[in-house]
Design a protein around this motif. Structure first.
Motif, PDB file in Angstrom:
ATOM      1  N   MET A 206       0.797  -1.082   0.143  1.00  0.00           N
ATOM      2  CA  MET A 206      -0.305   0.344  -0.126  1.00  0.00           C
ATOM      3  C   MET A 206       1.029   1.070   0.217  1.00  0.00           C
ATOM      4  O   MET A 206       0.678   2.296  -0.362  1.00  0.00           O
ATOM      5  CB  MET A 206      -0.989   0.106   1.310  1.00  0.00           C
ATOM      6  N   ALA A 207       1.911   1.058   0.596  1.00  0.00           N
ATOM      7  CA  ALA A 207       2.617   2.044   0.985  1.00  0.00           C
ATOM      8  C   ALA A 207       3.596   2.678  -0.576  1.00  0.00           C
ATOM      9  O   ALA A 207       3.424   3.979  -0.958  1.00  0.00           O
ATOM     10  CB  ALA A 207       3.510   2.150   1.875  1.00  0.00           C
ATOM     11  N   ASN A 208       3.789   2.083  -0.961  1.00  0.00           N
ATOM     12  CA  ASN A 208       4.101   1.775  -2.706  1.00  0.00           C
ATOM     13  C   ASN A 208       3.122   2.177  -3.419  1.00  0.00           C
ATOM     14  O   ASN A 208       3.528   3.605  -4.200  1.00  0.00           O
ATOM     15  CB  ASN A 208       4.848   1.341  -2.468  1.00  0.00           C
ATOM     16  N   ALA A 209       1.770   1.788  -3.017  1.00  0.00           N
ATOM     17  CA  ALA A 209       1.287   2.101  -4.527  1.00  0.00           C
ATOM     18  C   ALA A 209       0.441   3.590  -4.534  1.00  0.00           C
ATOM     19  O   ALA A 209       0.450   4.343  -5.021  1.00  0.00           O
ATOM     20  CB  ALA A 209      -0.521   1.200  -3.898  1.00  0.00           C
ATOM     21  N   LEU A 210       1.038   4.003  -2.755  1.00  0.00           N
ATOM     22  CA  LEU A 210       0.164   5.600  -2.792  1.00  0.00           C
ATOM     23  C   LEU A 210       1.477   6.868  -3.411  1.00  0.00           C
ATOM     24  O   LEU A 210       1.007   7.352  -3.356  1.00  0.00           O
ATOM     25  CB  LEU A 210       0.603   5.434  -1.231  1.00  0.00           C
ATOM     26  N   VAL A 211       2.537   5.916  -3.947  1.00  0.00           N
ATOM     27  CA  VAL A 211       3.318   7.307  -3.833  1.00  0.00           C
ATOM     28  C   VAL A 211       4.301   6.784  -5.400  1.00  0.00           C
ATOM     29  O   VAL A 211       5.238   6.996  -6.250  1.00  0.00           O
ATOM     30  CB  VAL A 211       4.847   7.373  -3.152  1.00  0.00           C
TER      31      VAL A 211
ATOM     32  N   ASP B 131       8.150  -3.754  -5.248  1.00  0.00           N
ATOM     33  CA  ASP B 131       9.080  -4.240  -4.758  1.00  0.00           C
ATOM     34  C   ASP B 131       9.829  -3.005  -4.260  1.00  0.00           C
ATOM     35  O   ASP B 131      11.482  -3.013  -3.924  1.00  0.00           O
ATOM     36  CB  ASP B 131      10.359  -5.200  -5.429  1.00  0.00           C
ATOM     37  N   ALA B 132       9.571  -1.571  -4.212  1.00  0.00           N
ATOM     38  CA  ALA B 132      10.388  -0.649  -3.741  1.00  0.00           C
ATOM     39  C   ALA B 132      10.440  -0.270  -2.402  1.00  0.00           C
ATOM     40  O   ALA B 132      10.270  -1.194  -1.386  1.00  0.00           O
ATOM     41  CB  ALA B 132       9.421   0.709  -3.832  1.00  0.00           C
ATOM     42  N   ILE B 133      12.045  -0.339  -1.796  1.00  0.00           N
ATOM     43  CA  ILE B 133      11.893  -0.569   0.131  1.00  0.00           C
ATOM     44  C   ILE B 133      11.898   0.593   0.035  1.00  0.00           C
ATOM     45  O   ILE B 133      11.635   1.528  -0.096  1.00  0.00           O
ATOM     46  CB  ILE B 133      13.687  -0.054  -0.595  1.00  0.00           C
ATOM     47  N   VAL B 134      11.173   0.176   1.339  1.00  0.00           N
ATOM     48  CA  VAL B 134      10.346   1.256   2.020  1.00  0.00           C
ATOM     49  C   VAL B 134      11.057   0.997   3.758  1.00  0.00           C
ATOM     50  O   VAL B 134      11.931   0.424   4.452  1.00  0.00           O
ATOM     51  CB  VAL B 134       9.357   0.635   2.450  1.00  0.00           C
TER      52      VAL B 134
ATOM     53  N   ALA C 140       6.644   5.035   2.846  1.00  0.00           N
ATOM     54  CA  ALA C 140       7.885   4.775   0.893  1.00  0.00           C
ATOM     55  C   ALA C 140       8.055   6.427   0.850  1.00  0.00           C
ATOM     56  O   ALA C 140       6.994   7.868   1.249  1.00  0.00           O
ATOM     57  CB  ALA C 140       6.371   4.085   0.767  1.00  0.00           C
ATOM     58  N   VAL C 141       8.929   6.279  -0.041  1.00  0.00           N
ATOM     59  CA  VAL C 141       8.544   7.815  -0.890  1.00  0.00           C
ATOM     60  C   VAL C 141       9.228   7.866  -2.058  1.00  0.00           C
ATOM     61  O   VAL C 141       9.071   6.737  -2.526  1.00  0.00           O
ATOM     62  CB  VAL C 141      10.148   8.369  -0.249  1.00  0.00           C
ATOM     63  N   HIS C 142       8.400   8.142  -2.788  1.00  0.00           N
ATOM     64  CA  HIS C 142       8.431   8.664  -4.516  1.00  0.00           C
ATOM     65  C   HIS C 142      10.006   7.732  -4.558  1.00  0.00           C
ATOM     66  O   HIS C 142      11.028   8.925  -4.999  1.00  0.00           O
ATOM     67  CB  HIS C 142       8.016   9.924  -5.104  1.00  0.00           C
ATOM     68  N   GLY C 143       9.997   6.792  -5.799  1.00  0.00           N
ATOM     69  CA  GLY C 143      11.141   6.546  -5.902  1.00  0.00           C
ATOM     70  C   GLY C 143      11.878   5.529  -5.577  1.00  0.00           C
ATOM     71  O   GLY C 143      12.077   4.245  -6.071  1.00  0.00           O
ATOM     72  N   GLY C 144      11.333   5.633  -3.780  1.00  0.00           N
ATOM     73  CA  GLY C 144      11.902   3.746  -2.863  1.00  0.00           C
ATOM     74  C   GLY C 144      12.964   4.355  -2.987  1.00  0.00           C
ATOM     75  O   GLY C 144      14.257   5.155  -3.031  1.00  0.00           O
TER      76      GLY C 144
END
Lengths: 312, 240
Positions: free
Chosen positions: A40-45, A50-53, A115-119
């Motif tokens: 969810m964190a990755n989807a929201l940004v 699989d991006a690192i959070v 999460a931040v945009h780009g991971g």
């Protein structure tokens, strides 16, 4: 882009999705404890799955953003103070350079995922005060009001409530379920299991009356998974979590279904739950349903983000 | 060795199935394990993420959603666990005669000096033999790496000579140093990193069991022989 930890929380770490493929050499897959919050964190940004959070416990770290970015936090439901504004879980938030994020207590859950945009770029181990976390890409979005308005929320929140349950965790029976007597099986259903203080990313020790009174010999080591319920010689359960060992010799009386692992990961130390046995076909059905719902929510995030940024 | 293979097969989670040949630790059963692993790797299935061998079992870990989409084309014709179960069973070679598992032999230098082997004297005492005899018996055999587990790169090896088989400590040590060589019942193993541990420590190797790129030295199916070295040699090699 980067963020800096100006006050460390409890066991802050960067996490990806479970890293499989090397379990035969003894490498635990690890990864975020709550994979739903991770996704969810990755989807929201607008990130890939699989991006690192950043995984945080409570109290969480205090963070400064070194450059403008799009970020969010998910998992445990909470609020945070971003400079002078209050922001909430499951919202995409645009933030200016120099803004400071402080989480507010209390939180409903045990783990927060940021999460931040780009991971983030991966870095192993426990994070410390003053650590700088780099991201793999910048957020090229110019917004007005720099210097006056420090944060904008995009005006909507993803509802993740349907993914979490709090009182009953569902399990399938394991290969050594038969070490329990008929009476012990009957008693089991009424038991409450409390997450003991000695619980961590490797496993949760569950405090209860002994669930089994016969002493079972240690078995030949064989593979275990995230969610395996191991029966210790003291008759208590350990449920294996993200950083579990790849093999074990304790009797395996069951396994938490995959669809309920995120709920378990969000239960704080000291909380209690009951266990309900279901069959594997039901577990598969629930996992498929969860995946379908997740994809719908991910698509909604994508659509909303596109809509928001195309209007600007 | 029997001509056909008996086993049990069961799910251990909604995303993992184990095939269990049963029985005690034996080279024959472990050969079957690696024959099955080889066949499964050869006939790879999309969605399978890990194939984990153990003493007498093989566990296949898979991503449910990928298998459901790619293999079953989004149709509930058969439960995914049953599909995986069939795939594993189709790869069990019923004829186990005449197949050899060939792997390299790895020589591991081990210092058995009591300054790095805190349990060698008590192991000798328990079996009423000399420490020198423990070293002789431990270095005489070629061991099989039956499996990895416990820690990255930790190899479960056997079978230890009955004259030096010793159970684990009742209470594990809070810290066993990387490189420590231990015995636990029929098993022998080397700690790849500092860790709490309950095995009887009878020696220490200067070799690194895992490198900075996470490559491991002792992989499942390898053969291992220990070569006794002096404390001086150990210290020399340890510095390199």
């Amino acid at each position: 882009m980067s963020i800096q930890i100006i006050k460390a929380g409890i066991l802050d770490s960067l996490q990806g999705l479970p890293d499989t493929g090397k379990q035969h050499q003894g490498f635990s897959p690890g990864g975020s404890m709550d994979t739903i919050a991770h996704l969810m964190a990755n989807a929201l940004v607008g990130n890939k799955r699989d991006a690192i959070v950043l995984e945080m416990h409570i109290p969480a770290a205090v963070i400064v953003f070194n450059k403008e970015t799009l970020f969010t936090f998910t998992g445990a439901l909470t609020s945070a103070t971003l400079d002078n504004e209050t922001v909430y879980s499951n919202q995409p938030i645009i933030v200016n350079a120099g803004s400071k994020l402080t989480f507010n207590a209390p939180a409903n859950g045990a783990r927060i995922y940021l999460a931040v945009h780009g991971g983030f770029l991966f870095k192993k181990g426990r994070l410390q005060k003053n650590d700088v976390l780099l991201t793999s890409q910048n957020f090229n979005y110019h917004f007005e009001g720099v210097g006056q308005l420090h944060a904008l929320t995009t005006g909507w929140t993803a509802n993740t409530g349907e993914f979490y349950r709090s009182n009953i965790i569902r399990c399938i029976q394991g290969p050594n379920f038969n070490v329990l007597s008929q009476k012990e099986i009957e008693d089991f259903e009424n038991k409450q299991f409390e997450i003991d203080l000695q619980s961590n990313r490797m496993g949760f020790r569950l405090k209860s009356d002994p669930i089994c009174h016969t002493i079972t010999p240690e078995l030949l080591s064989t593979a275990v998974t995230r969610g395996t319920l191991q029966l210790t010689p003291a008759g208590q359960l350990i449920v294996l979590m993200a950083d579990h060992q790849t093999t074990g010799g304790y009797p395996r009386i069951g396994t938490v279904i995959s669809a309920d692992m995120a709920s378990l990961a969000q239960m704080p130390i000291g909380s209690s739950f009951g266990i309900k046995w279901i069959d594997i076909q039901e577990a598969e059905r629930l996992l498929l349903q969860q995946e379908t719902n997740l994809q719908q929510l991910e698509n909604a995030c994508k659509f909303r983000l596109q809509e928001y940024f195309s209007e600007k | 060795m029997s001509a056909t293979t008996s086993y049990q097969i069961y799910p251990i989670s909604d995303q993992a199935v184990t095939l269990d040949f049963g029985g005690p630790i034996s080279l024959e059963t472990n050969d079957r394990v690696y024959m099955l692993v080889d066949a499964l790797i050869k006939n790879k299935l999309e969605g399978v993420t890990d194939i984990i061998p153990a003493y007498n079992s093989v566990t296949v870990v898979y991503d449910y959603v990928t298998v459901y989409k790619r293999q079953l084309k989004n149709e509930n014709t058969i439960p995914v666990y049953a599909f995986i179960k069939n795939w594993i069973e189709n790869n069990v070679n019923q004829d186990v005669s005449g197949i050899e598992v060939l792997k390299n032999e790895i020589i591991i230098p081990v210092c058995y000096d009591k300054t790095v082997a805190p349990d060698i004297e008590s192991v000798a005492e328990q079996h009423q033999i000399s420490a020198q005899k423990v070293i002789e018996l431990h270095t005489a055999k070629t061991y099989r790496v039956f499996m990895n587990g416990f820690l990255p790169g930790f190899a479960y090896m056997g079978i230890v000579d009955p004259a030096i088989q010793t159970p684990r400590h009742q209470n594990p040590r809070p810290l066993v140093q990387a490189g420590s060589v231990g015995i636990a019942g029929v098993q022998t193993g080397i700690y790849p990193c500092n860790s709490p541990g309950g095995w009887q420590i009878i020696g220490k190797t200067p070799l690194a069991l895992i490198d900075e790129n996470e490559n491991i030295l002792l992989t499942p199916g390898s053969f291992v022989k220990f070569n006794a070295i002096s404390l001086l040699e150990f210290e020399k090699l340890n510095k390199q």
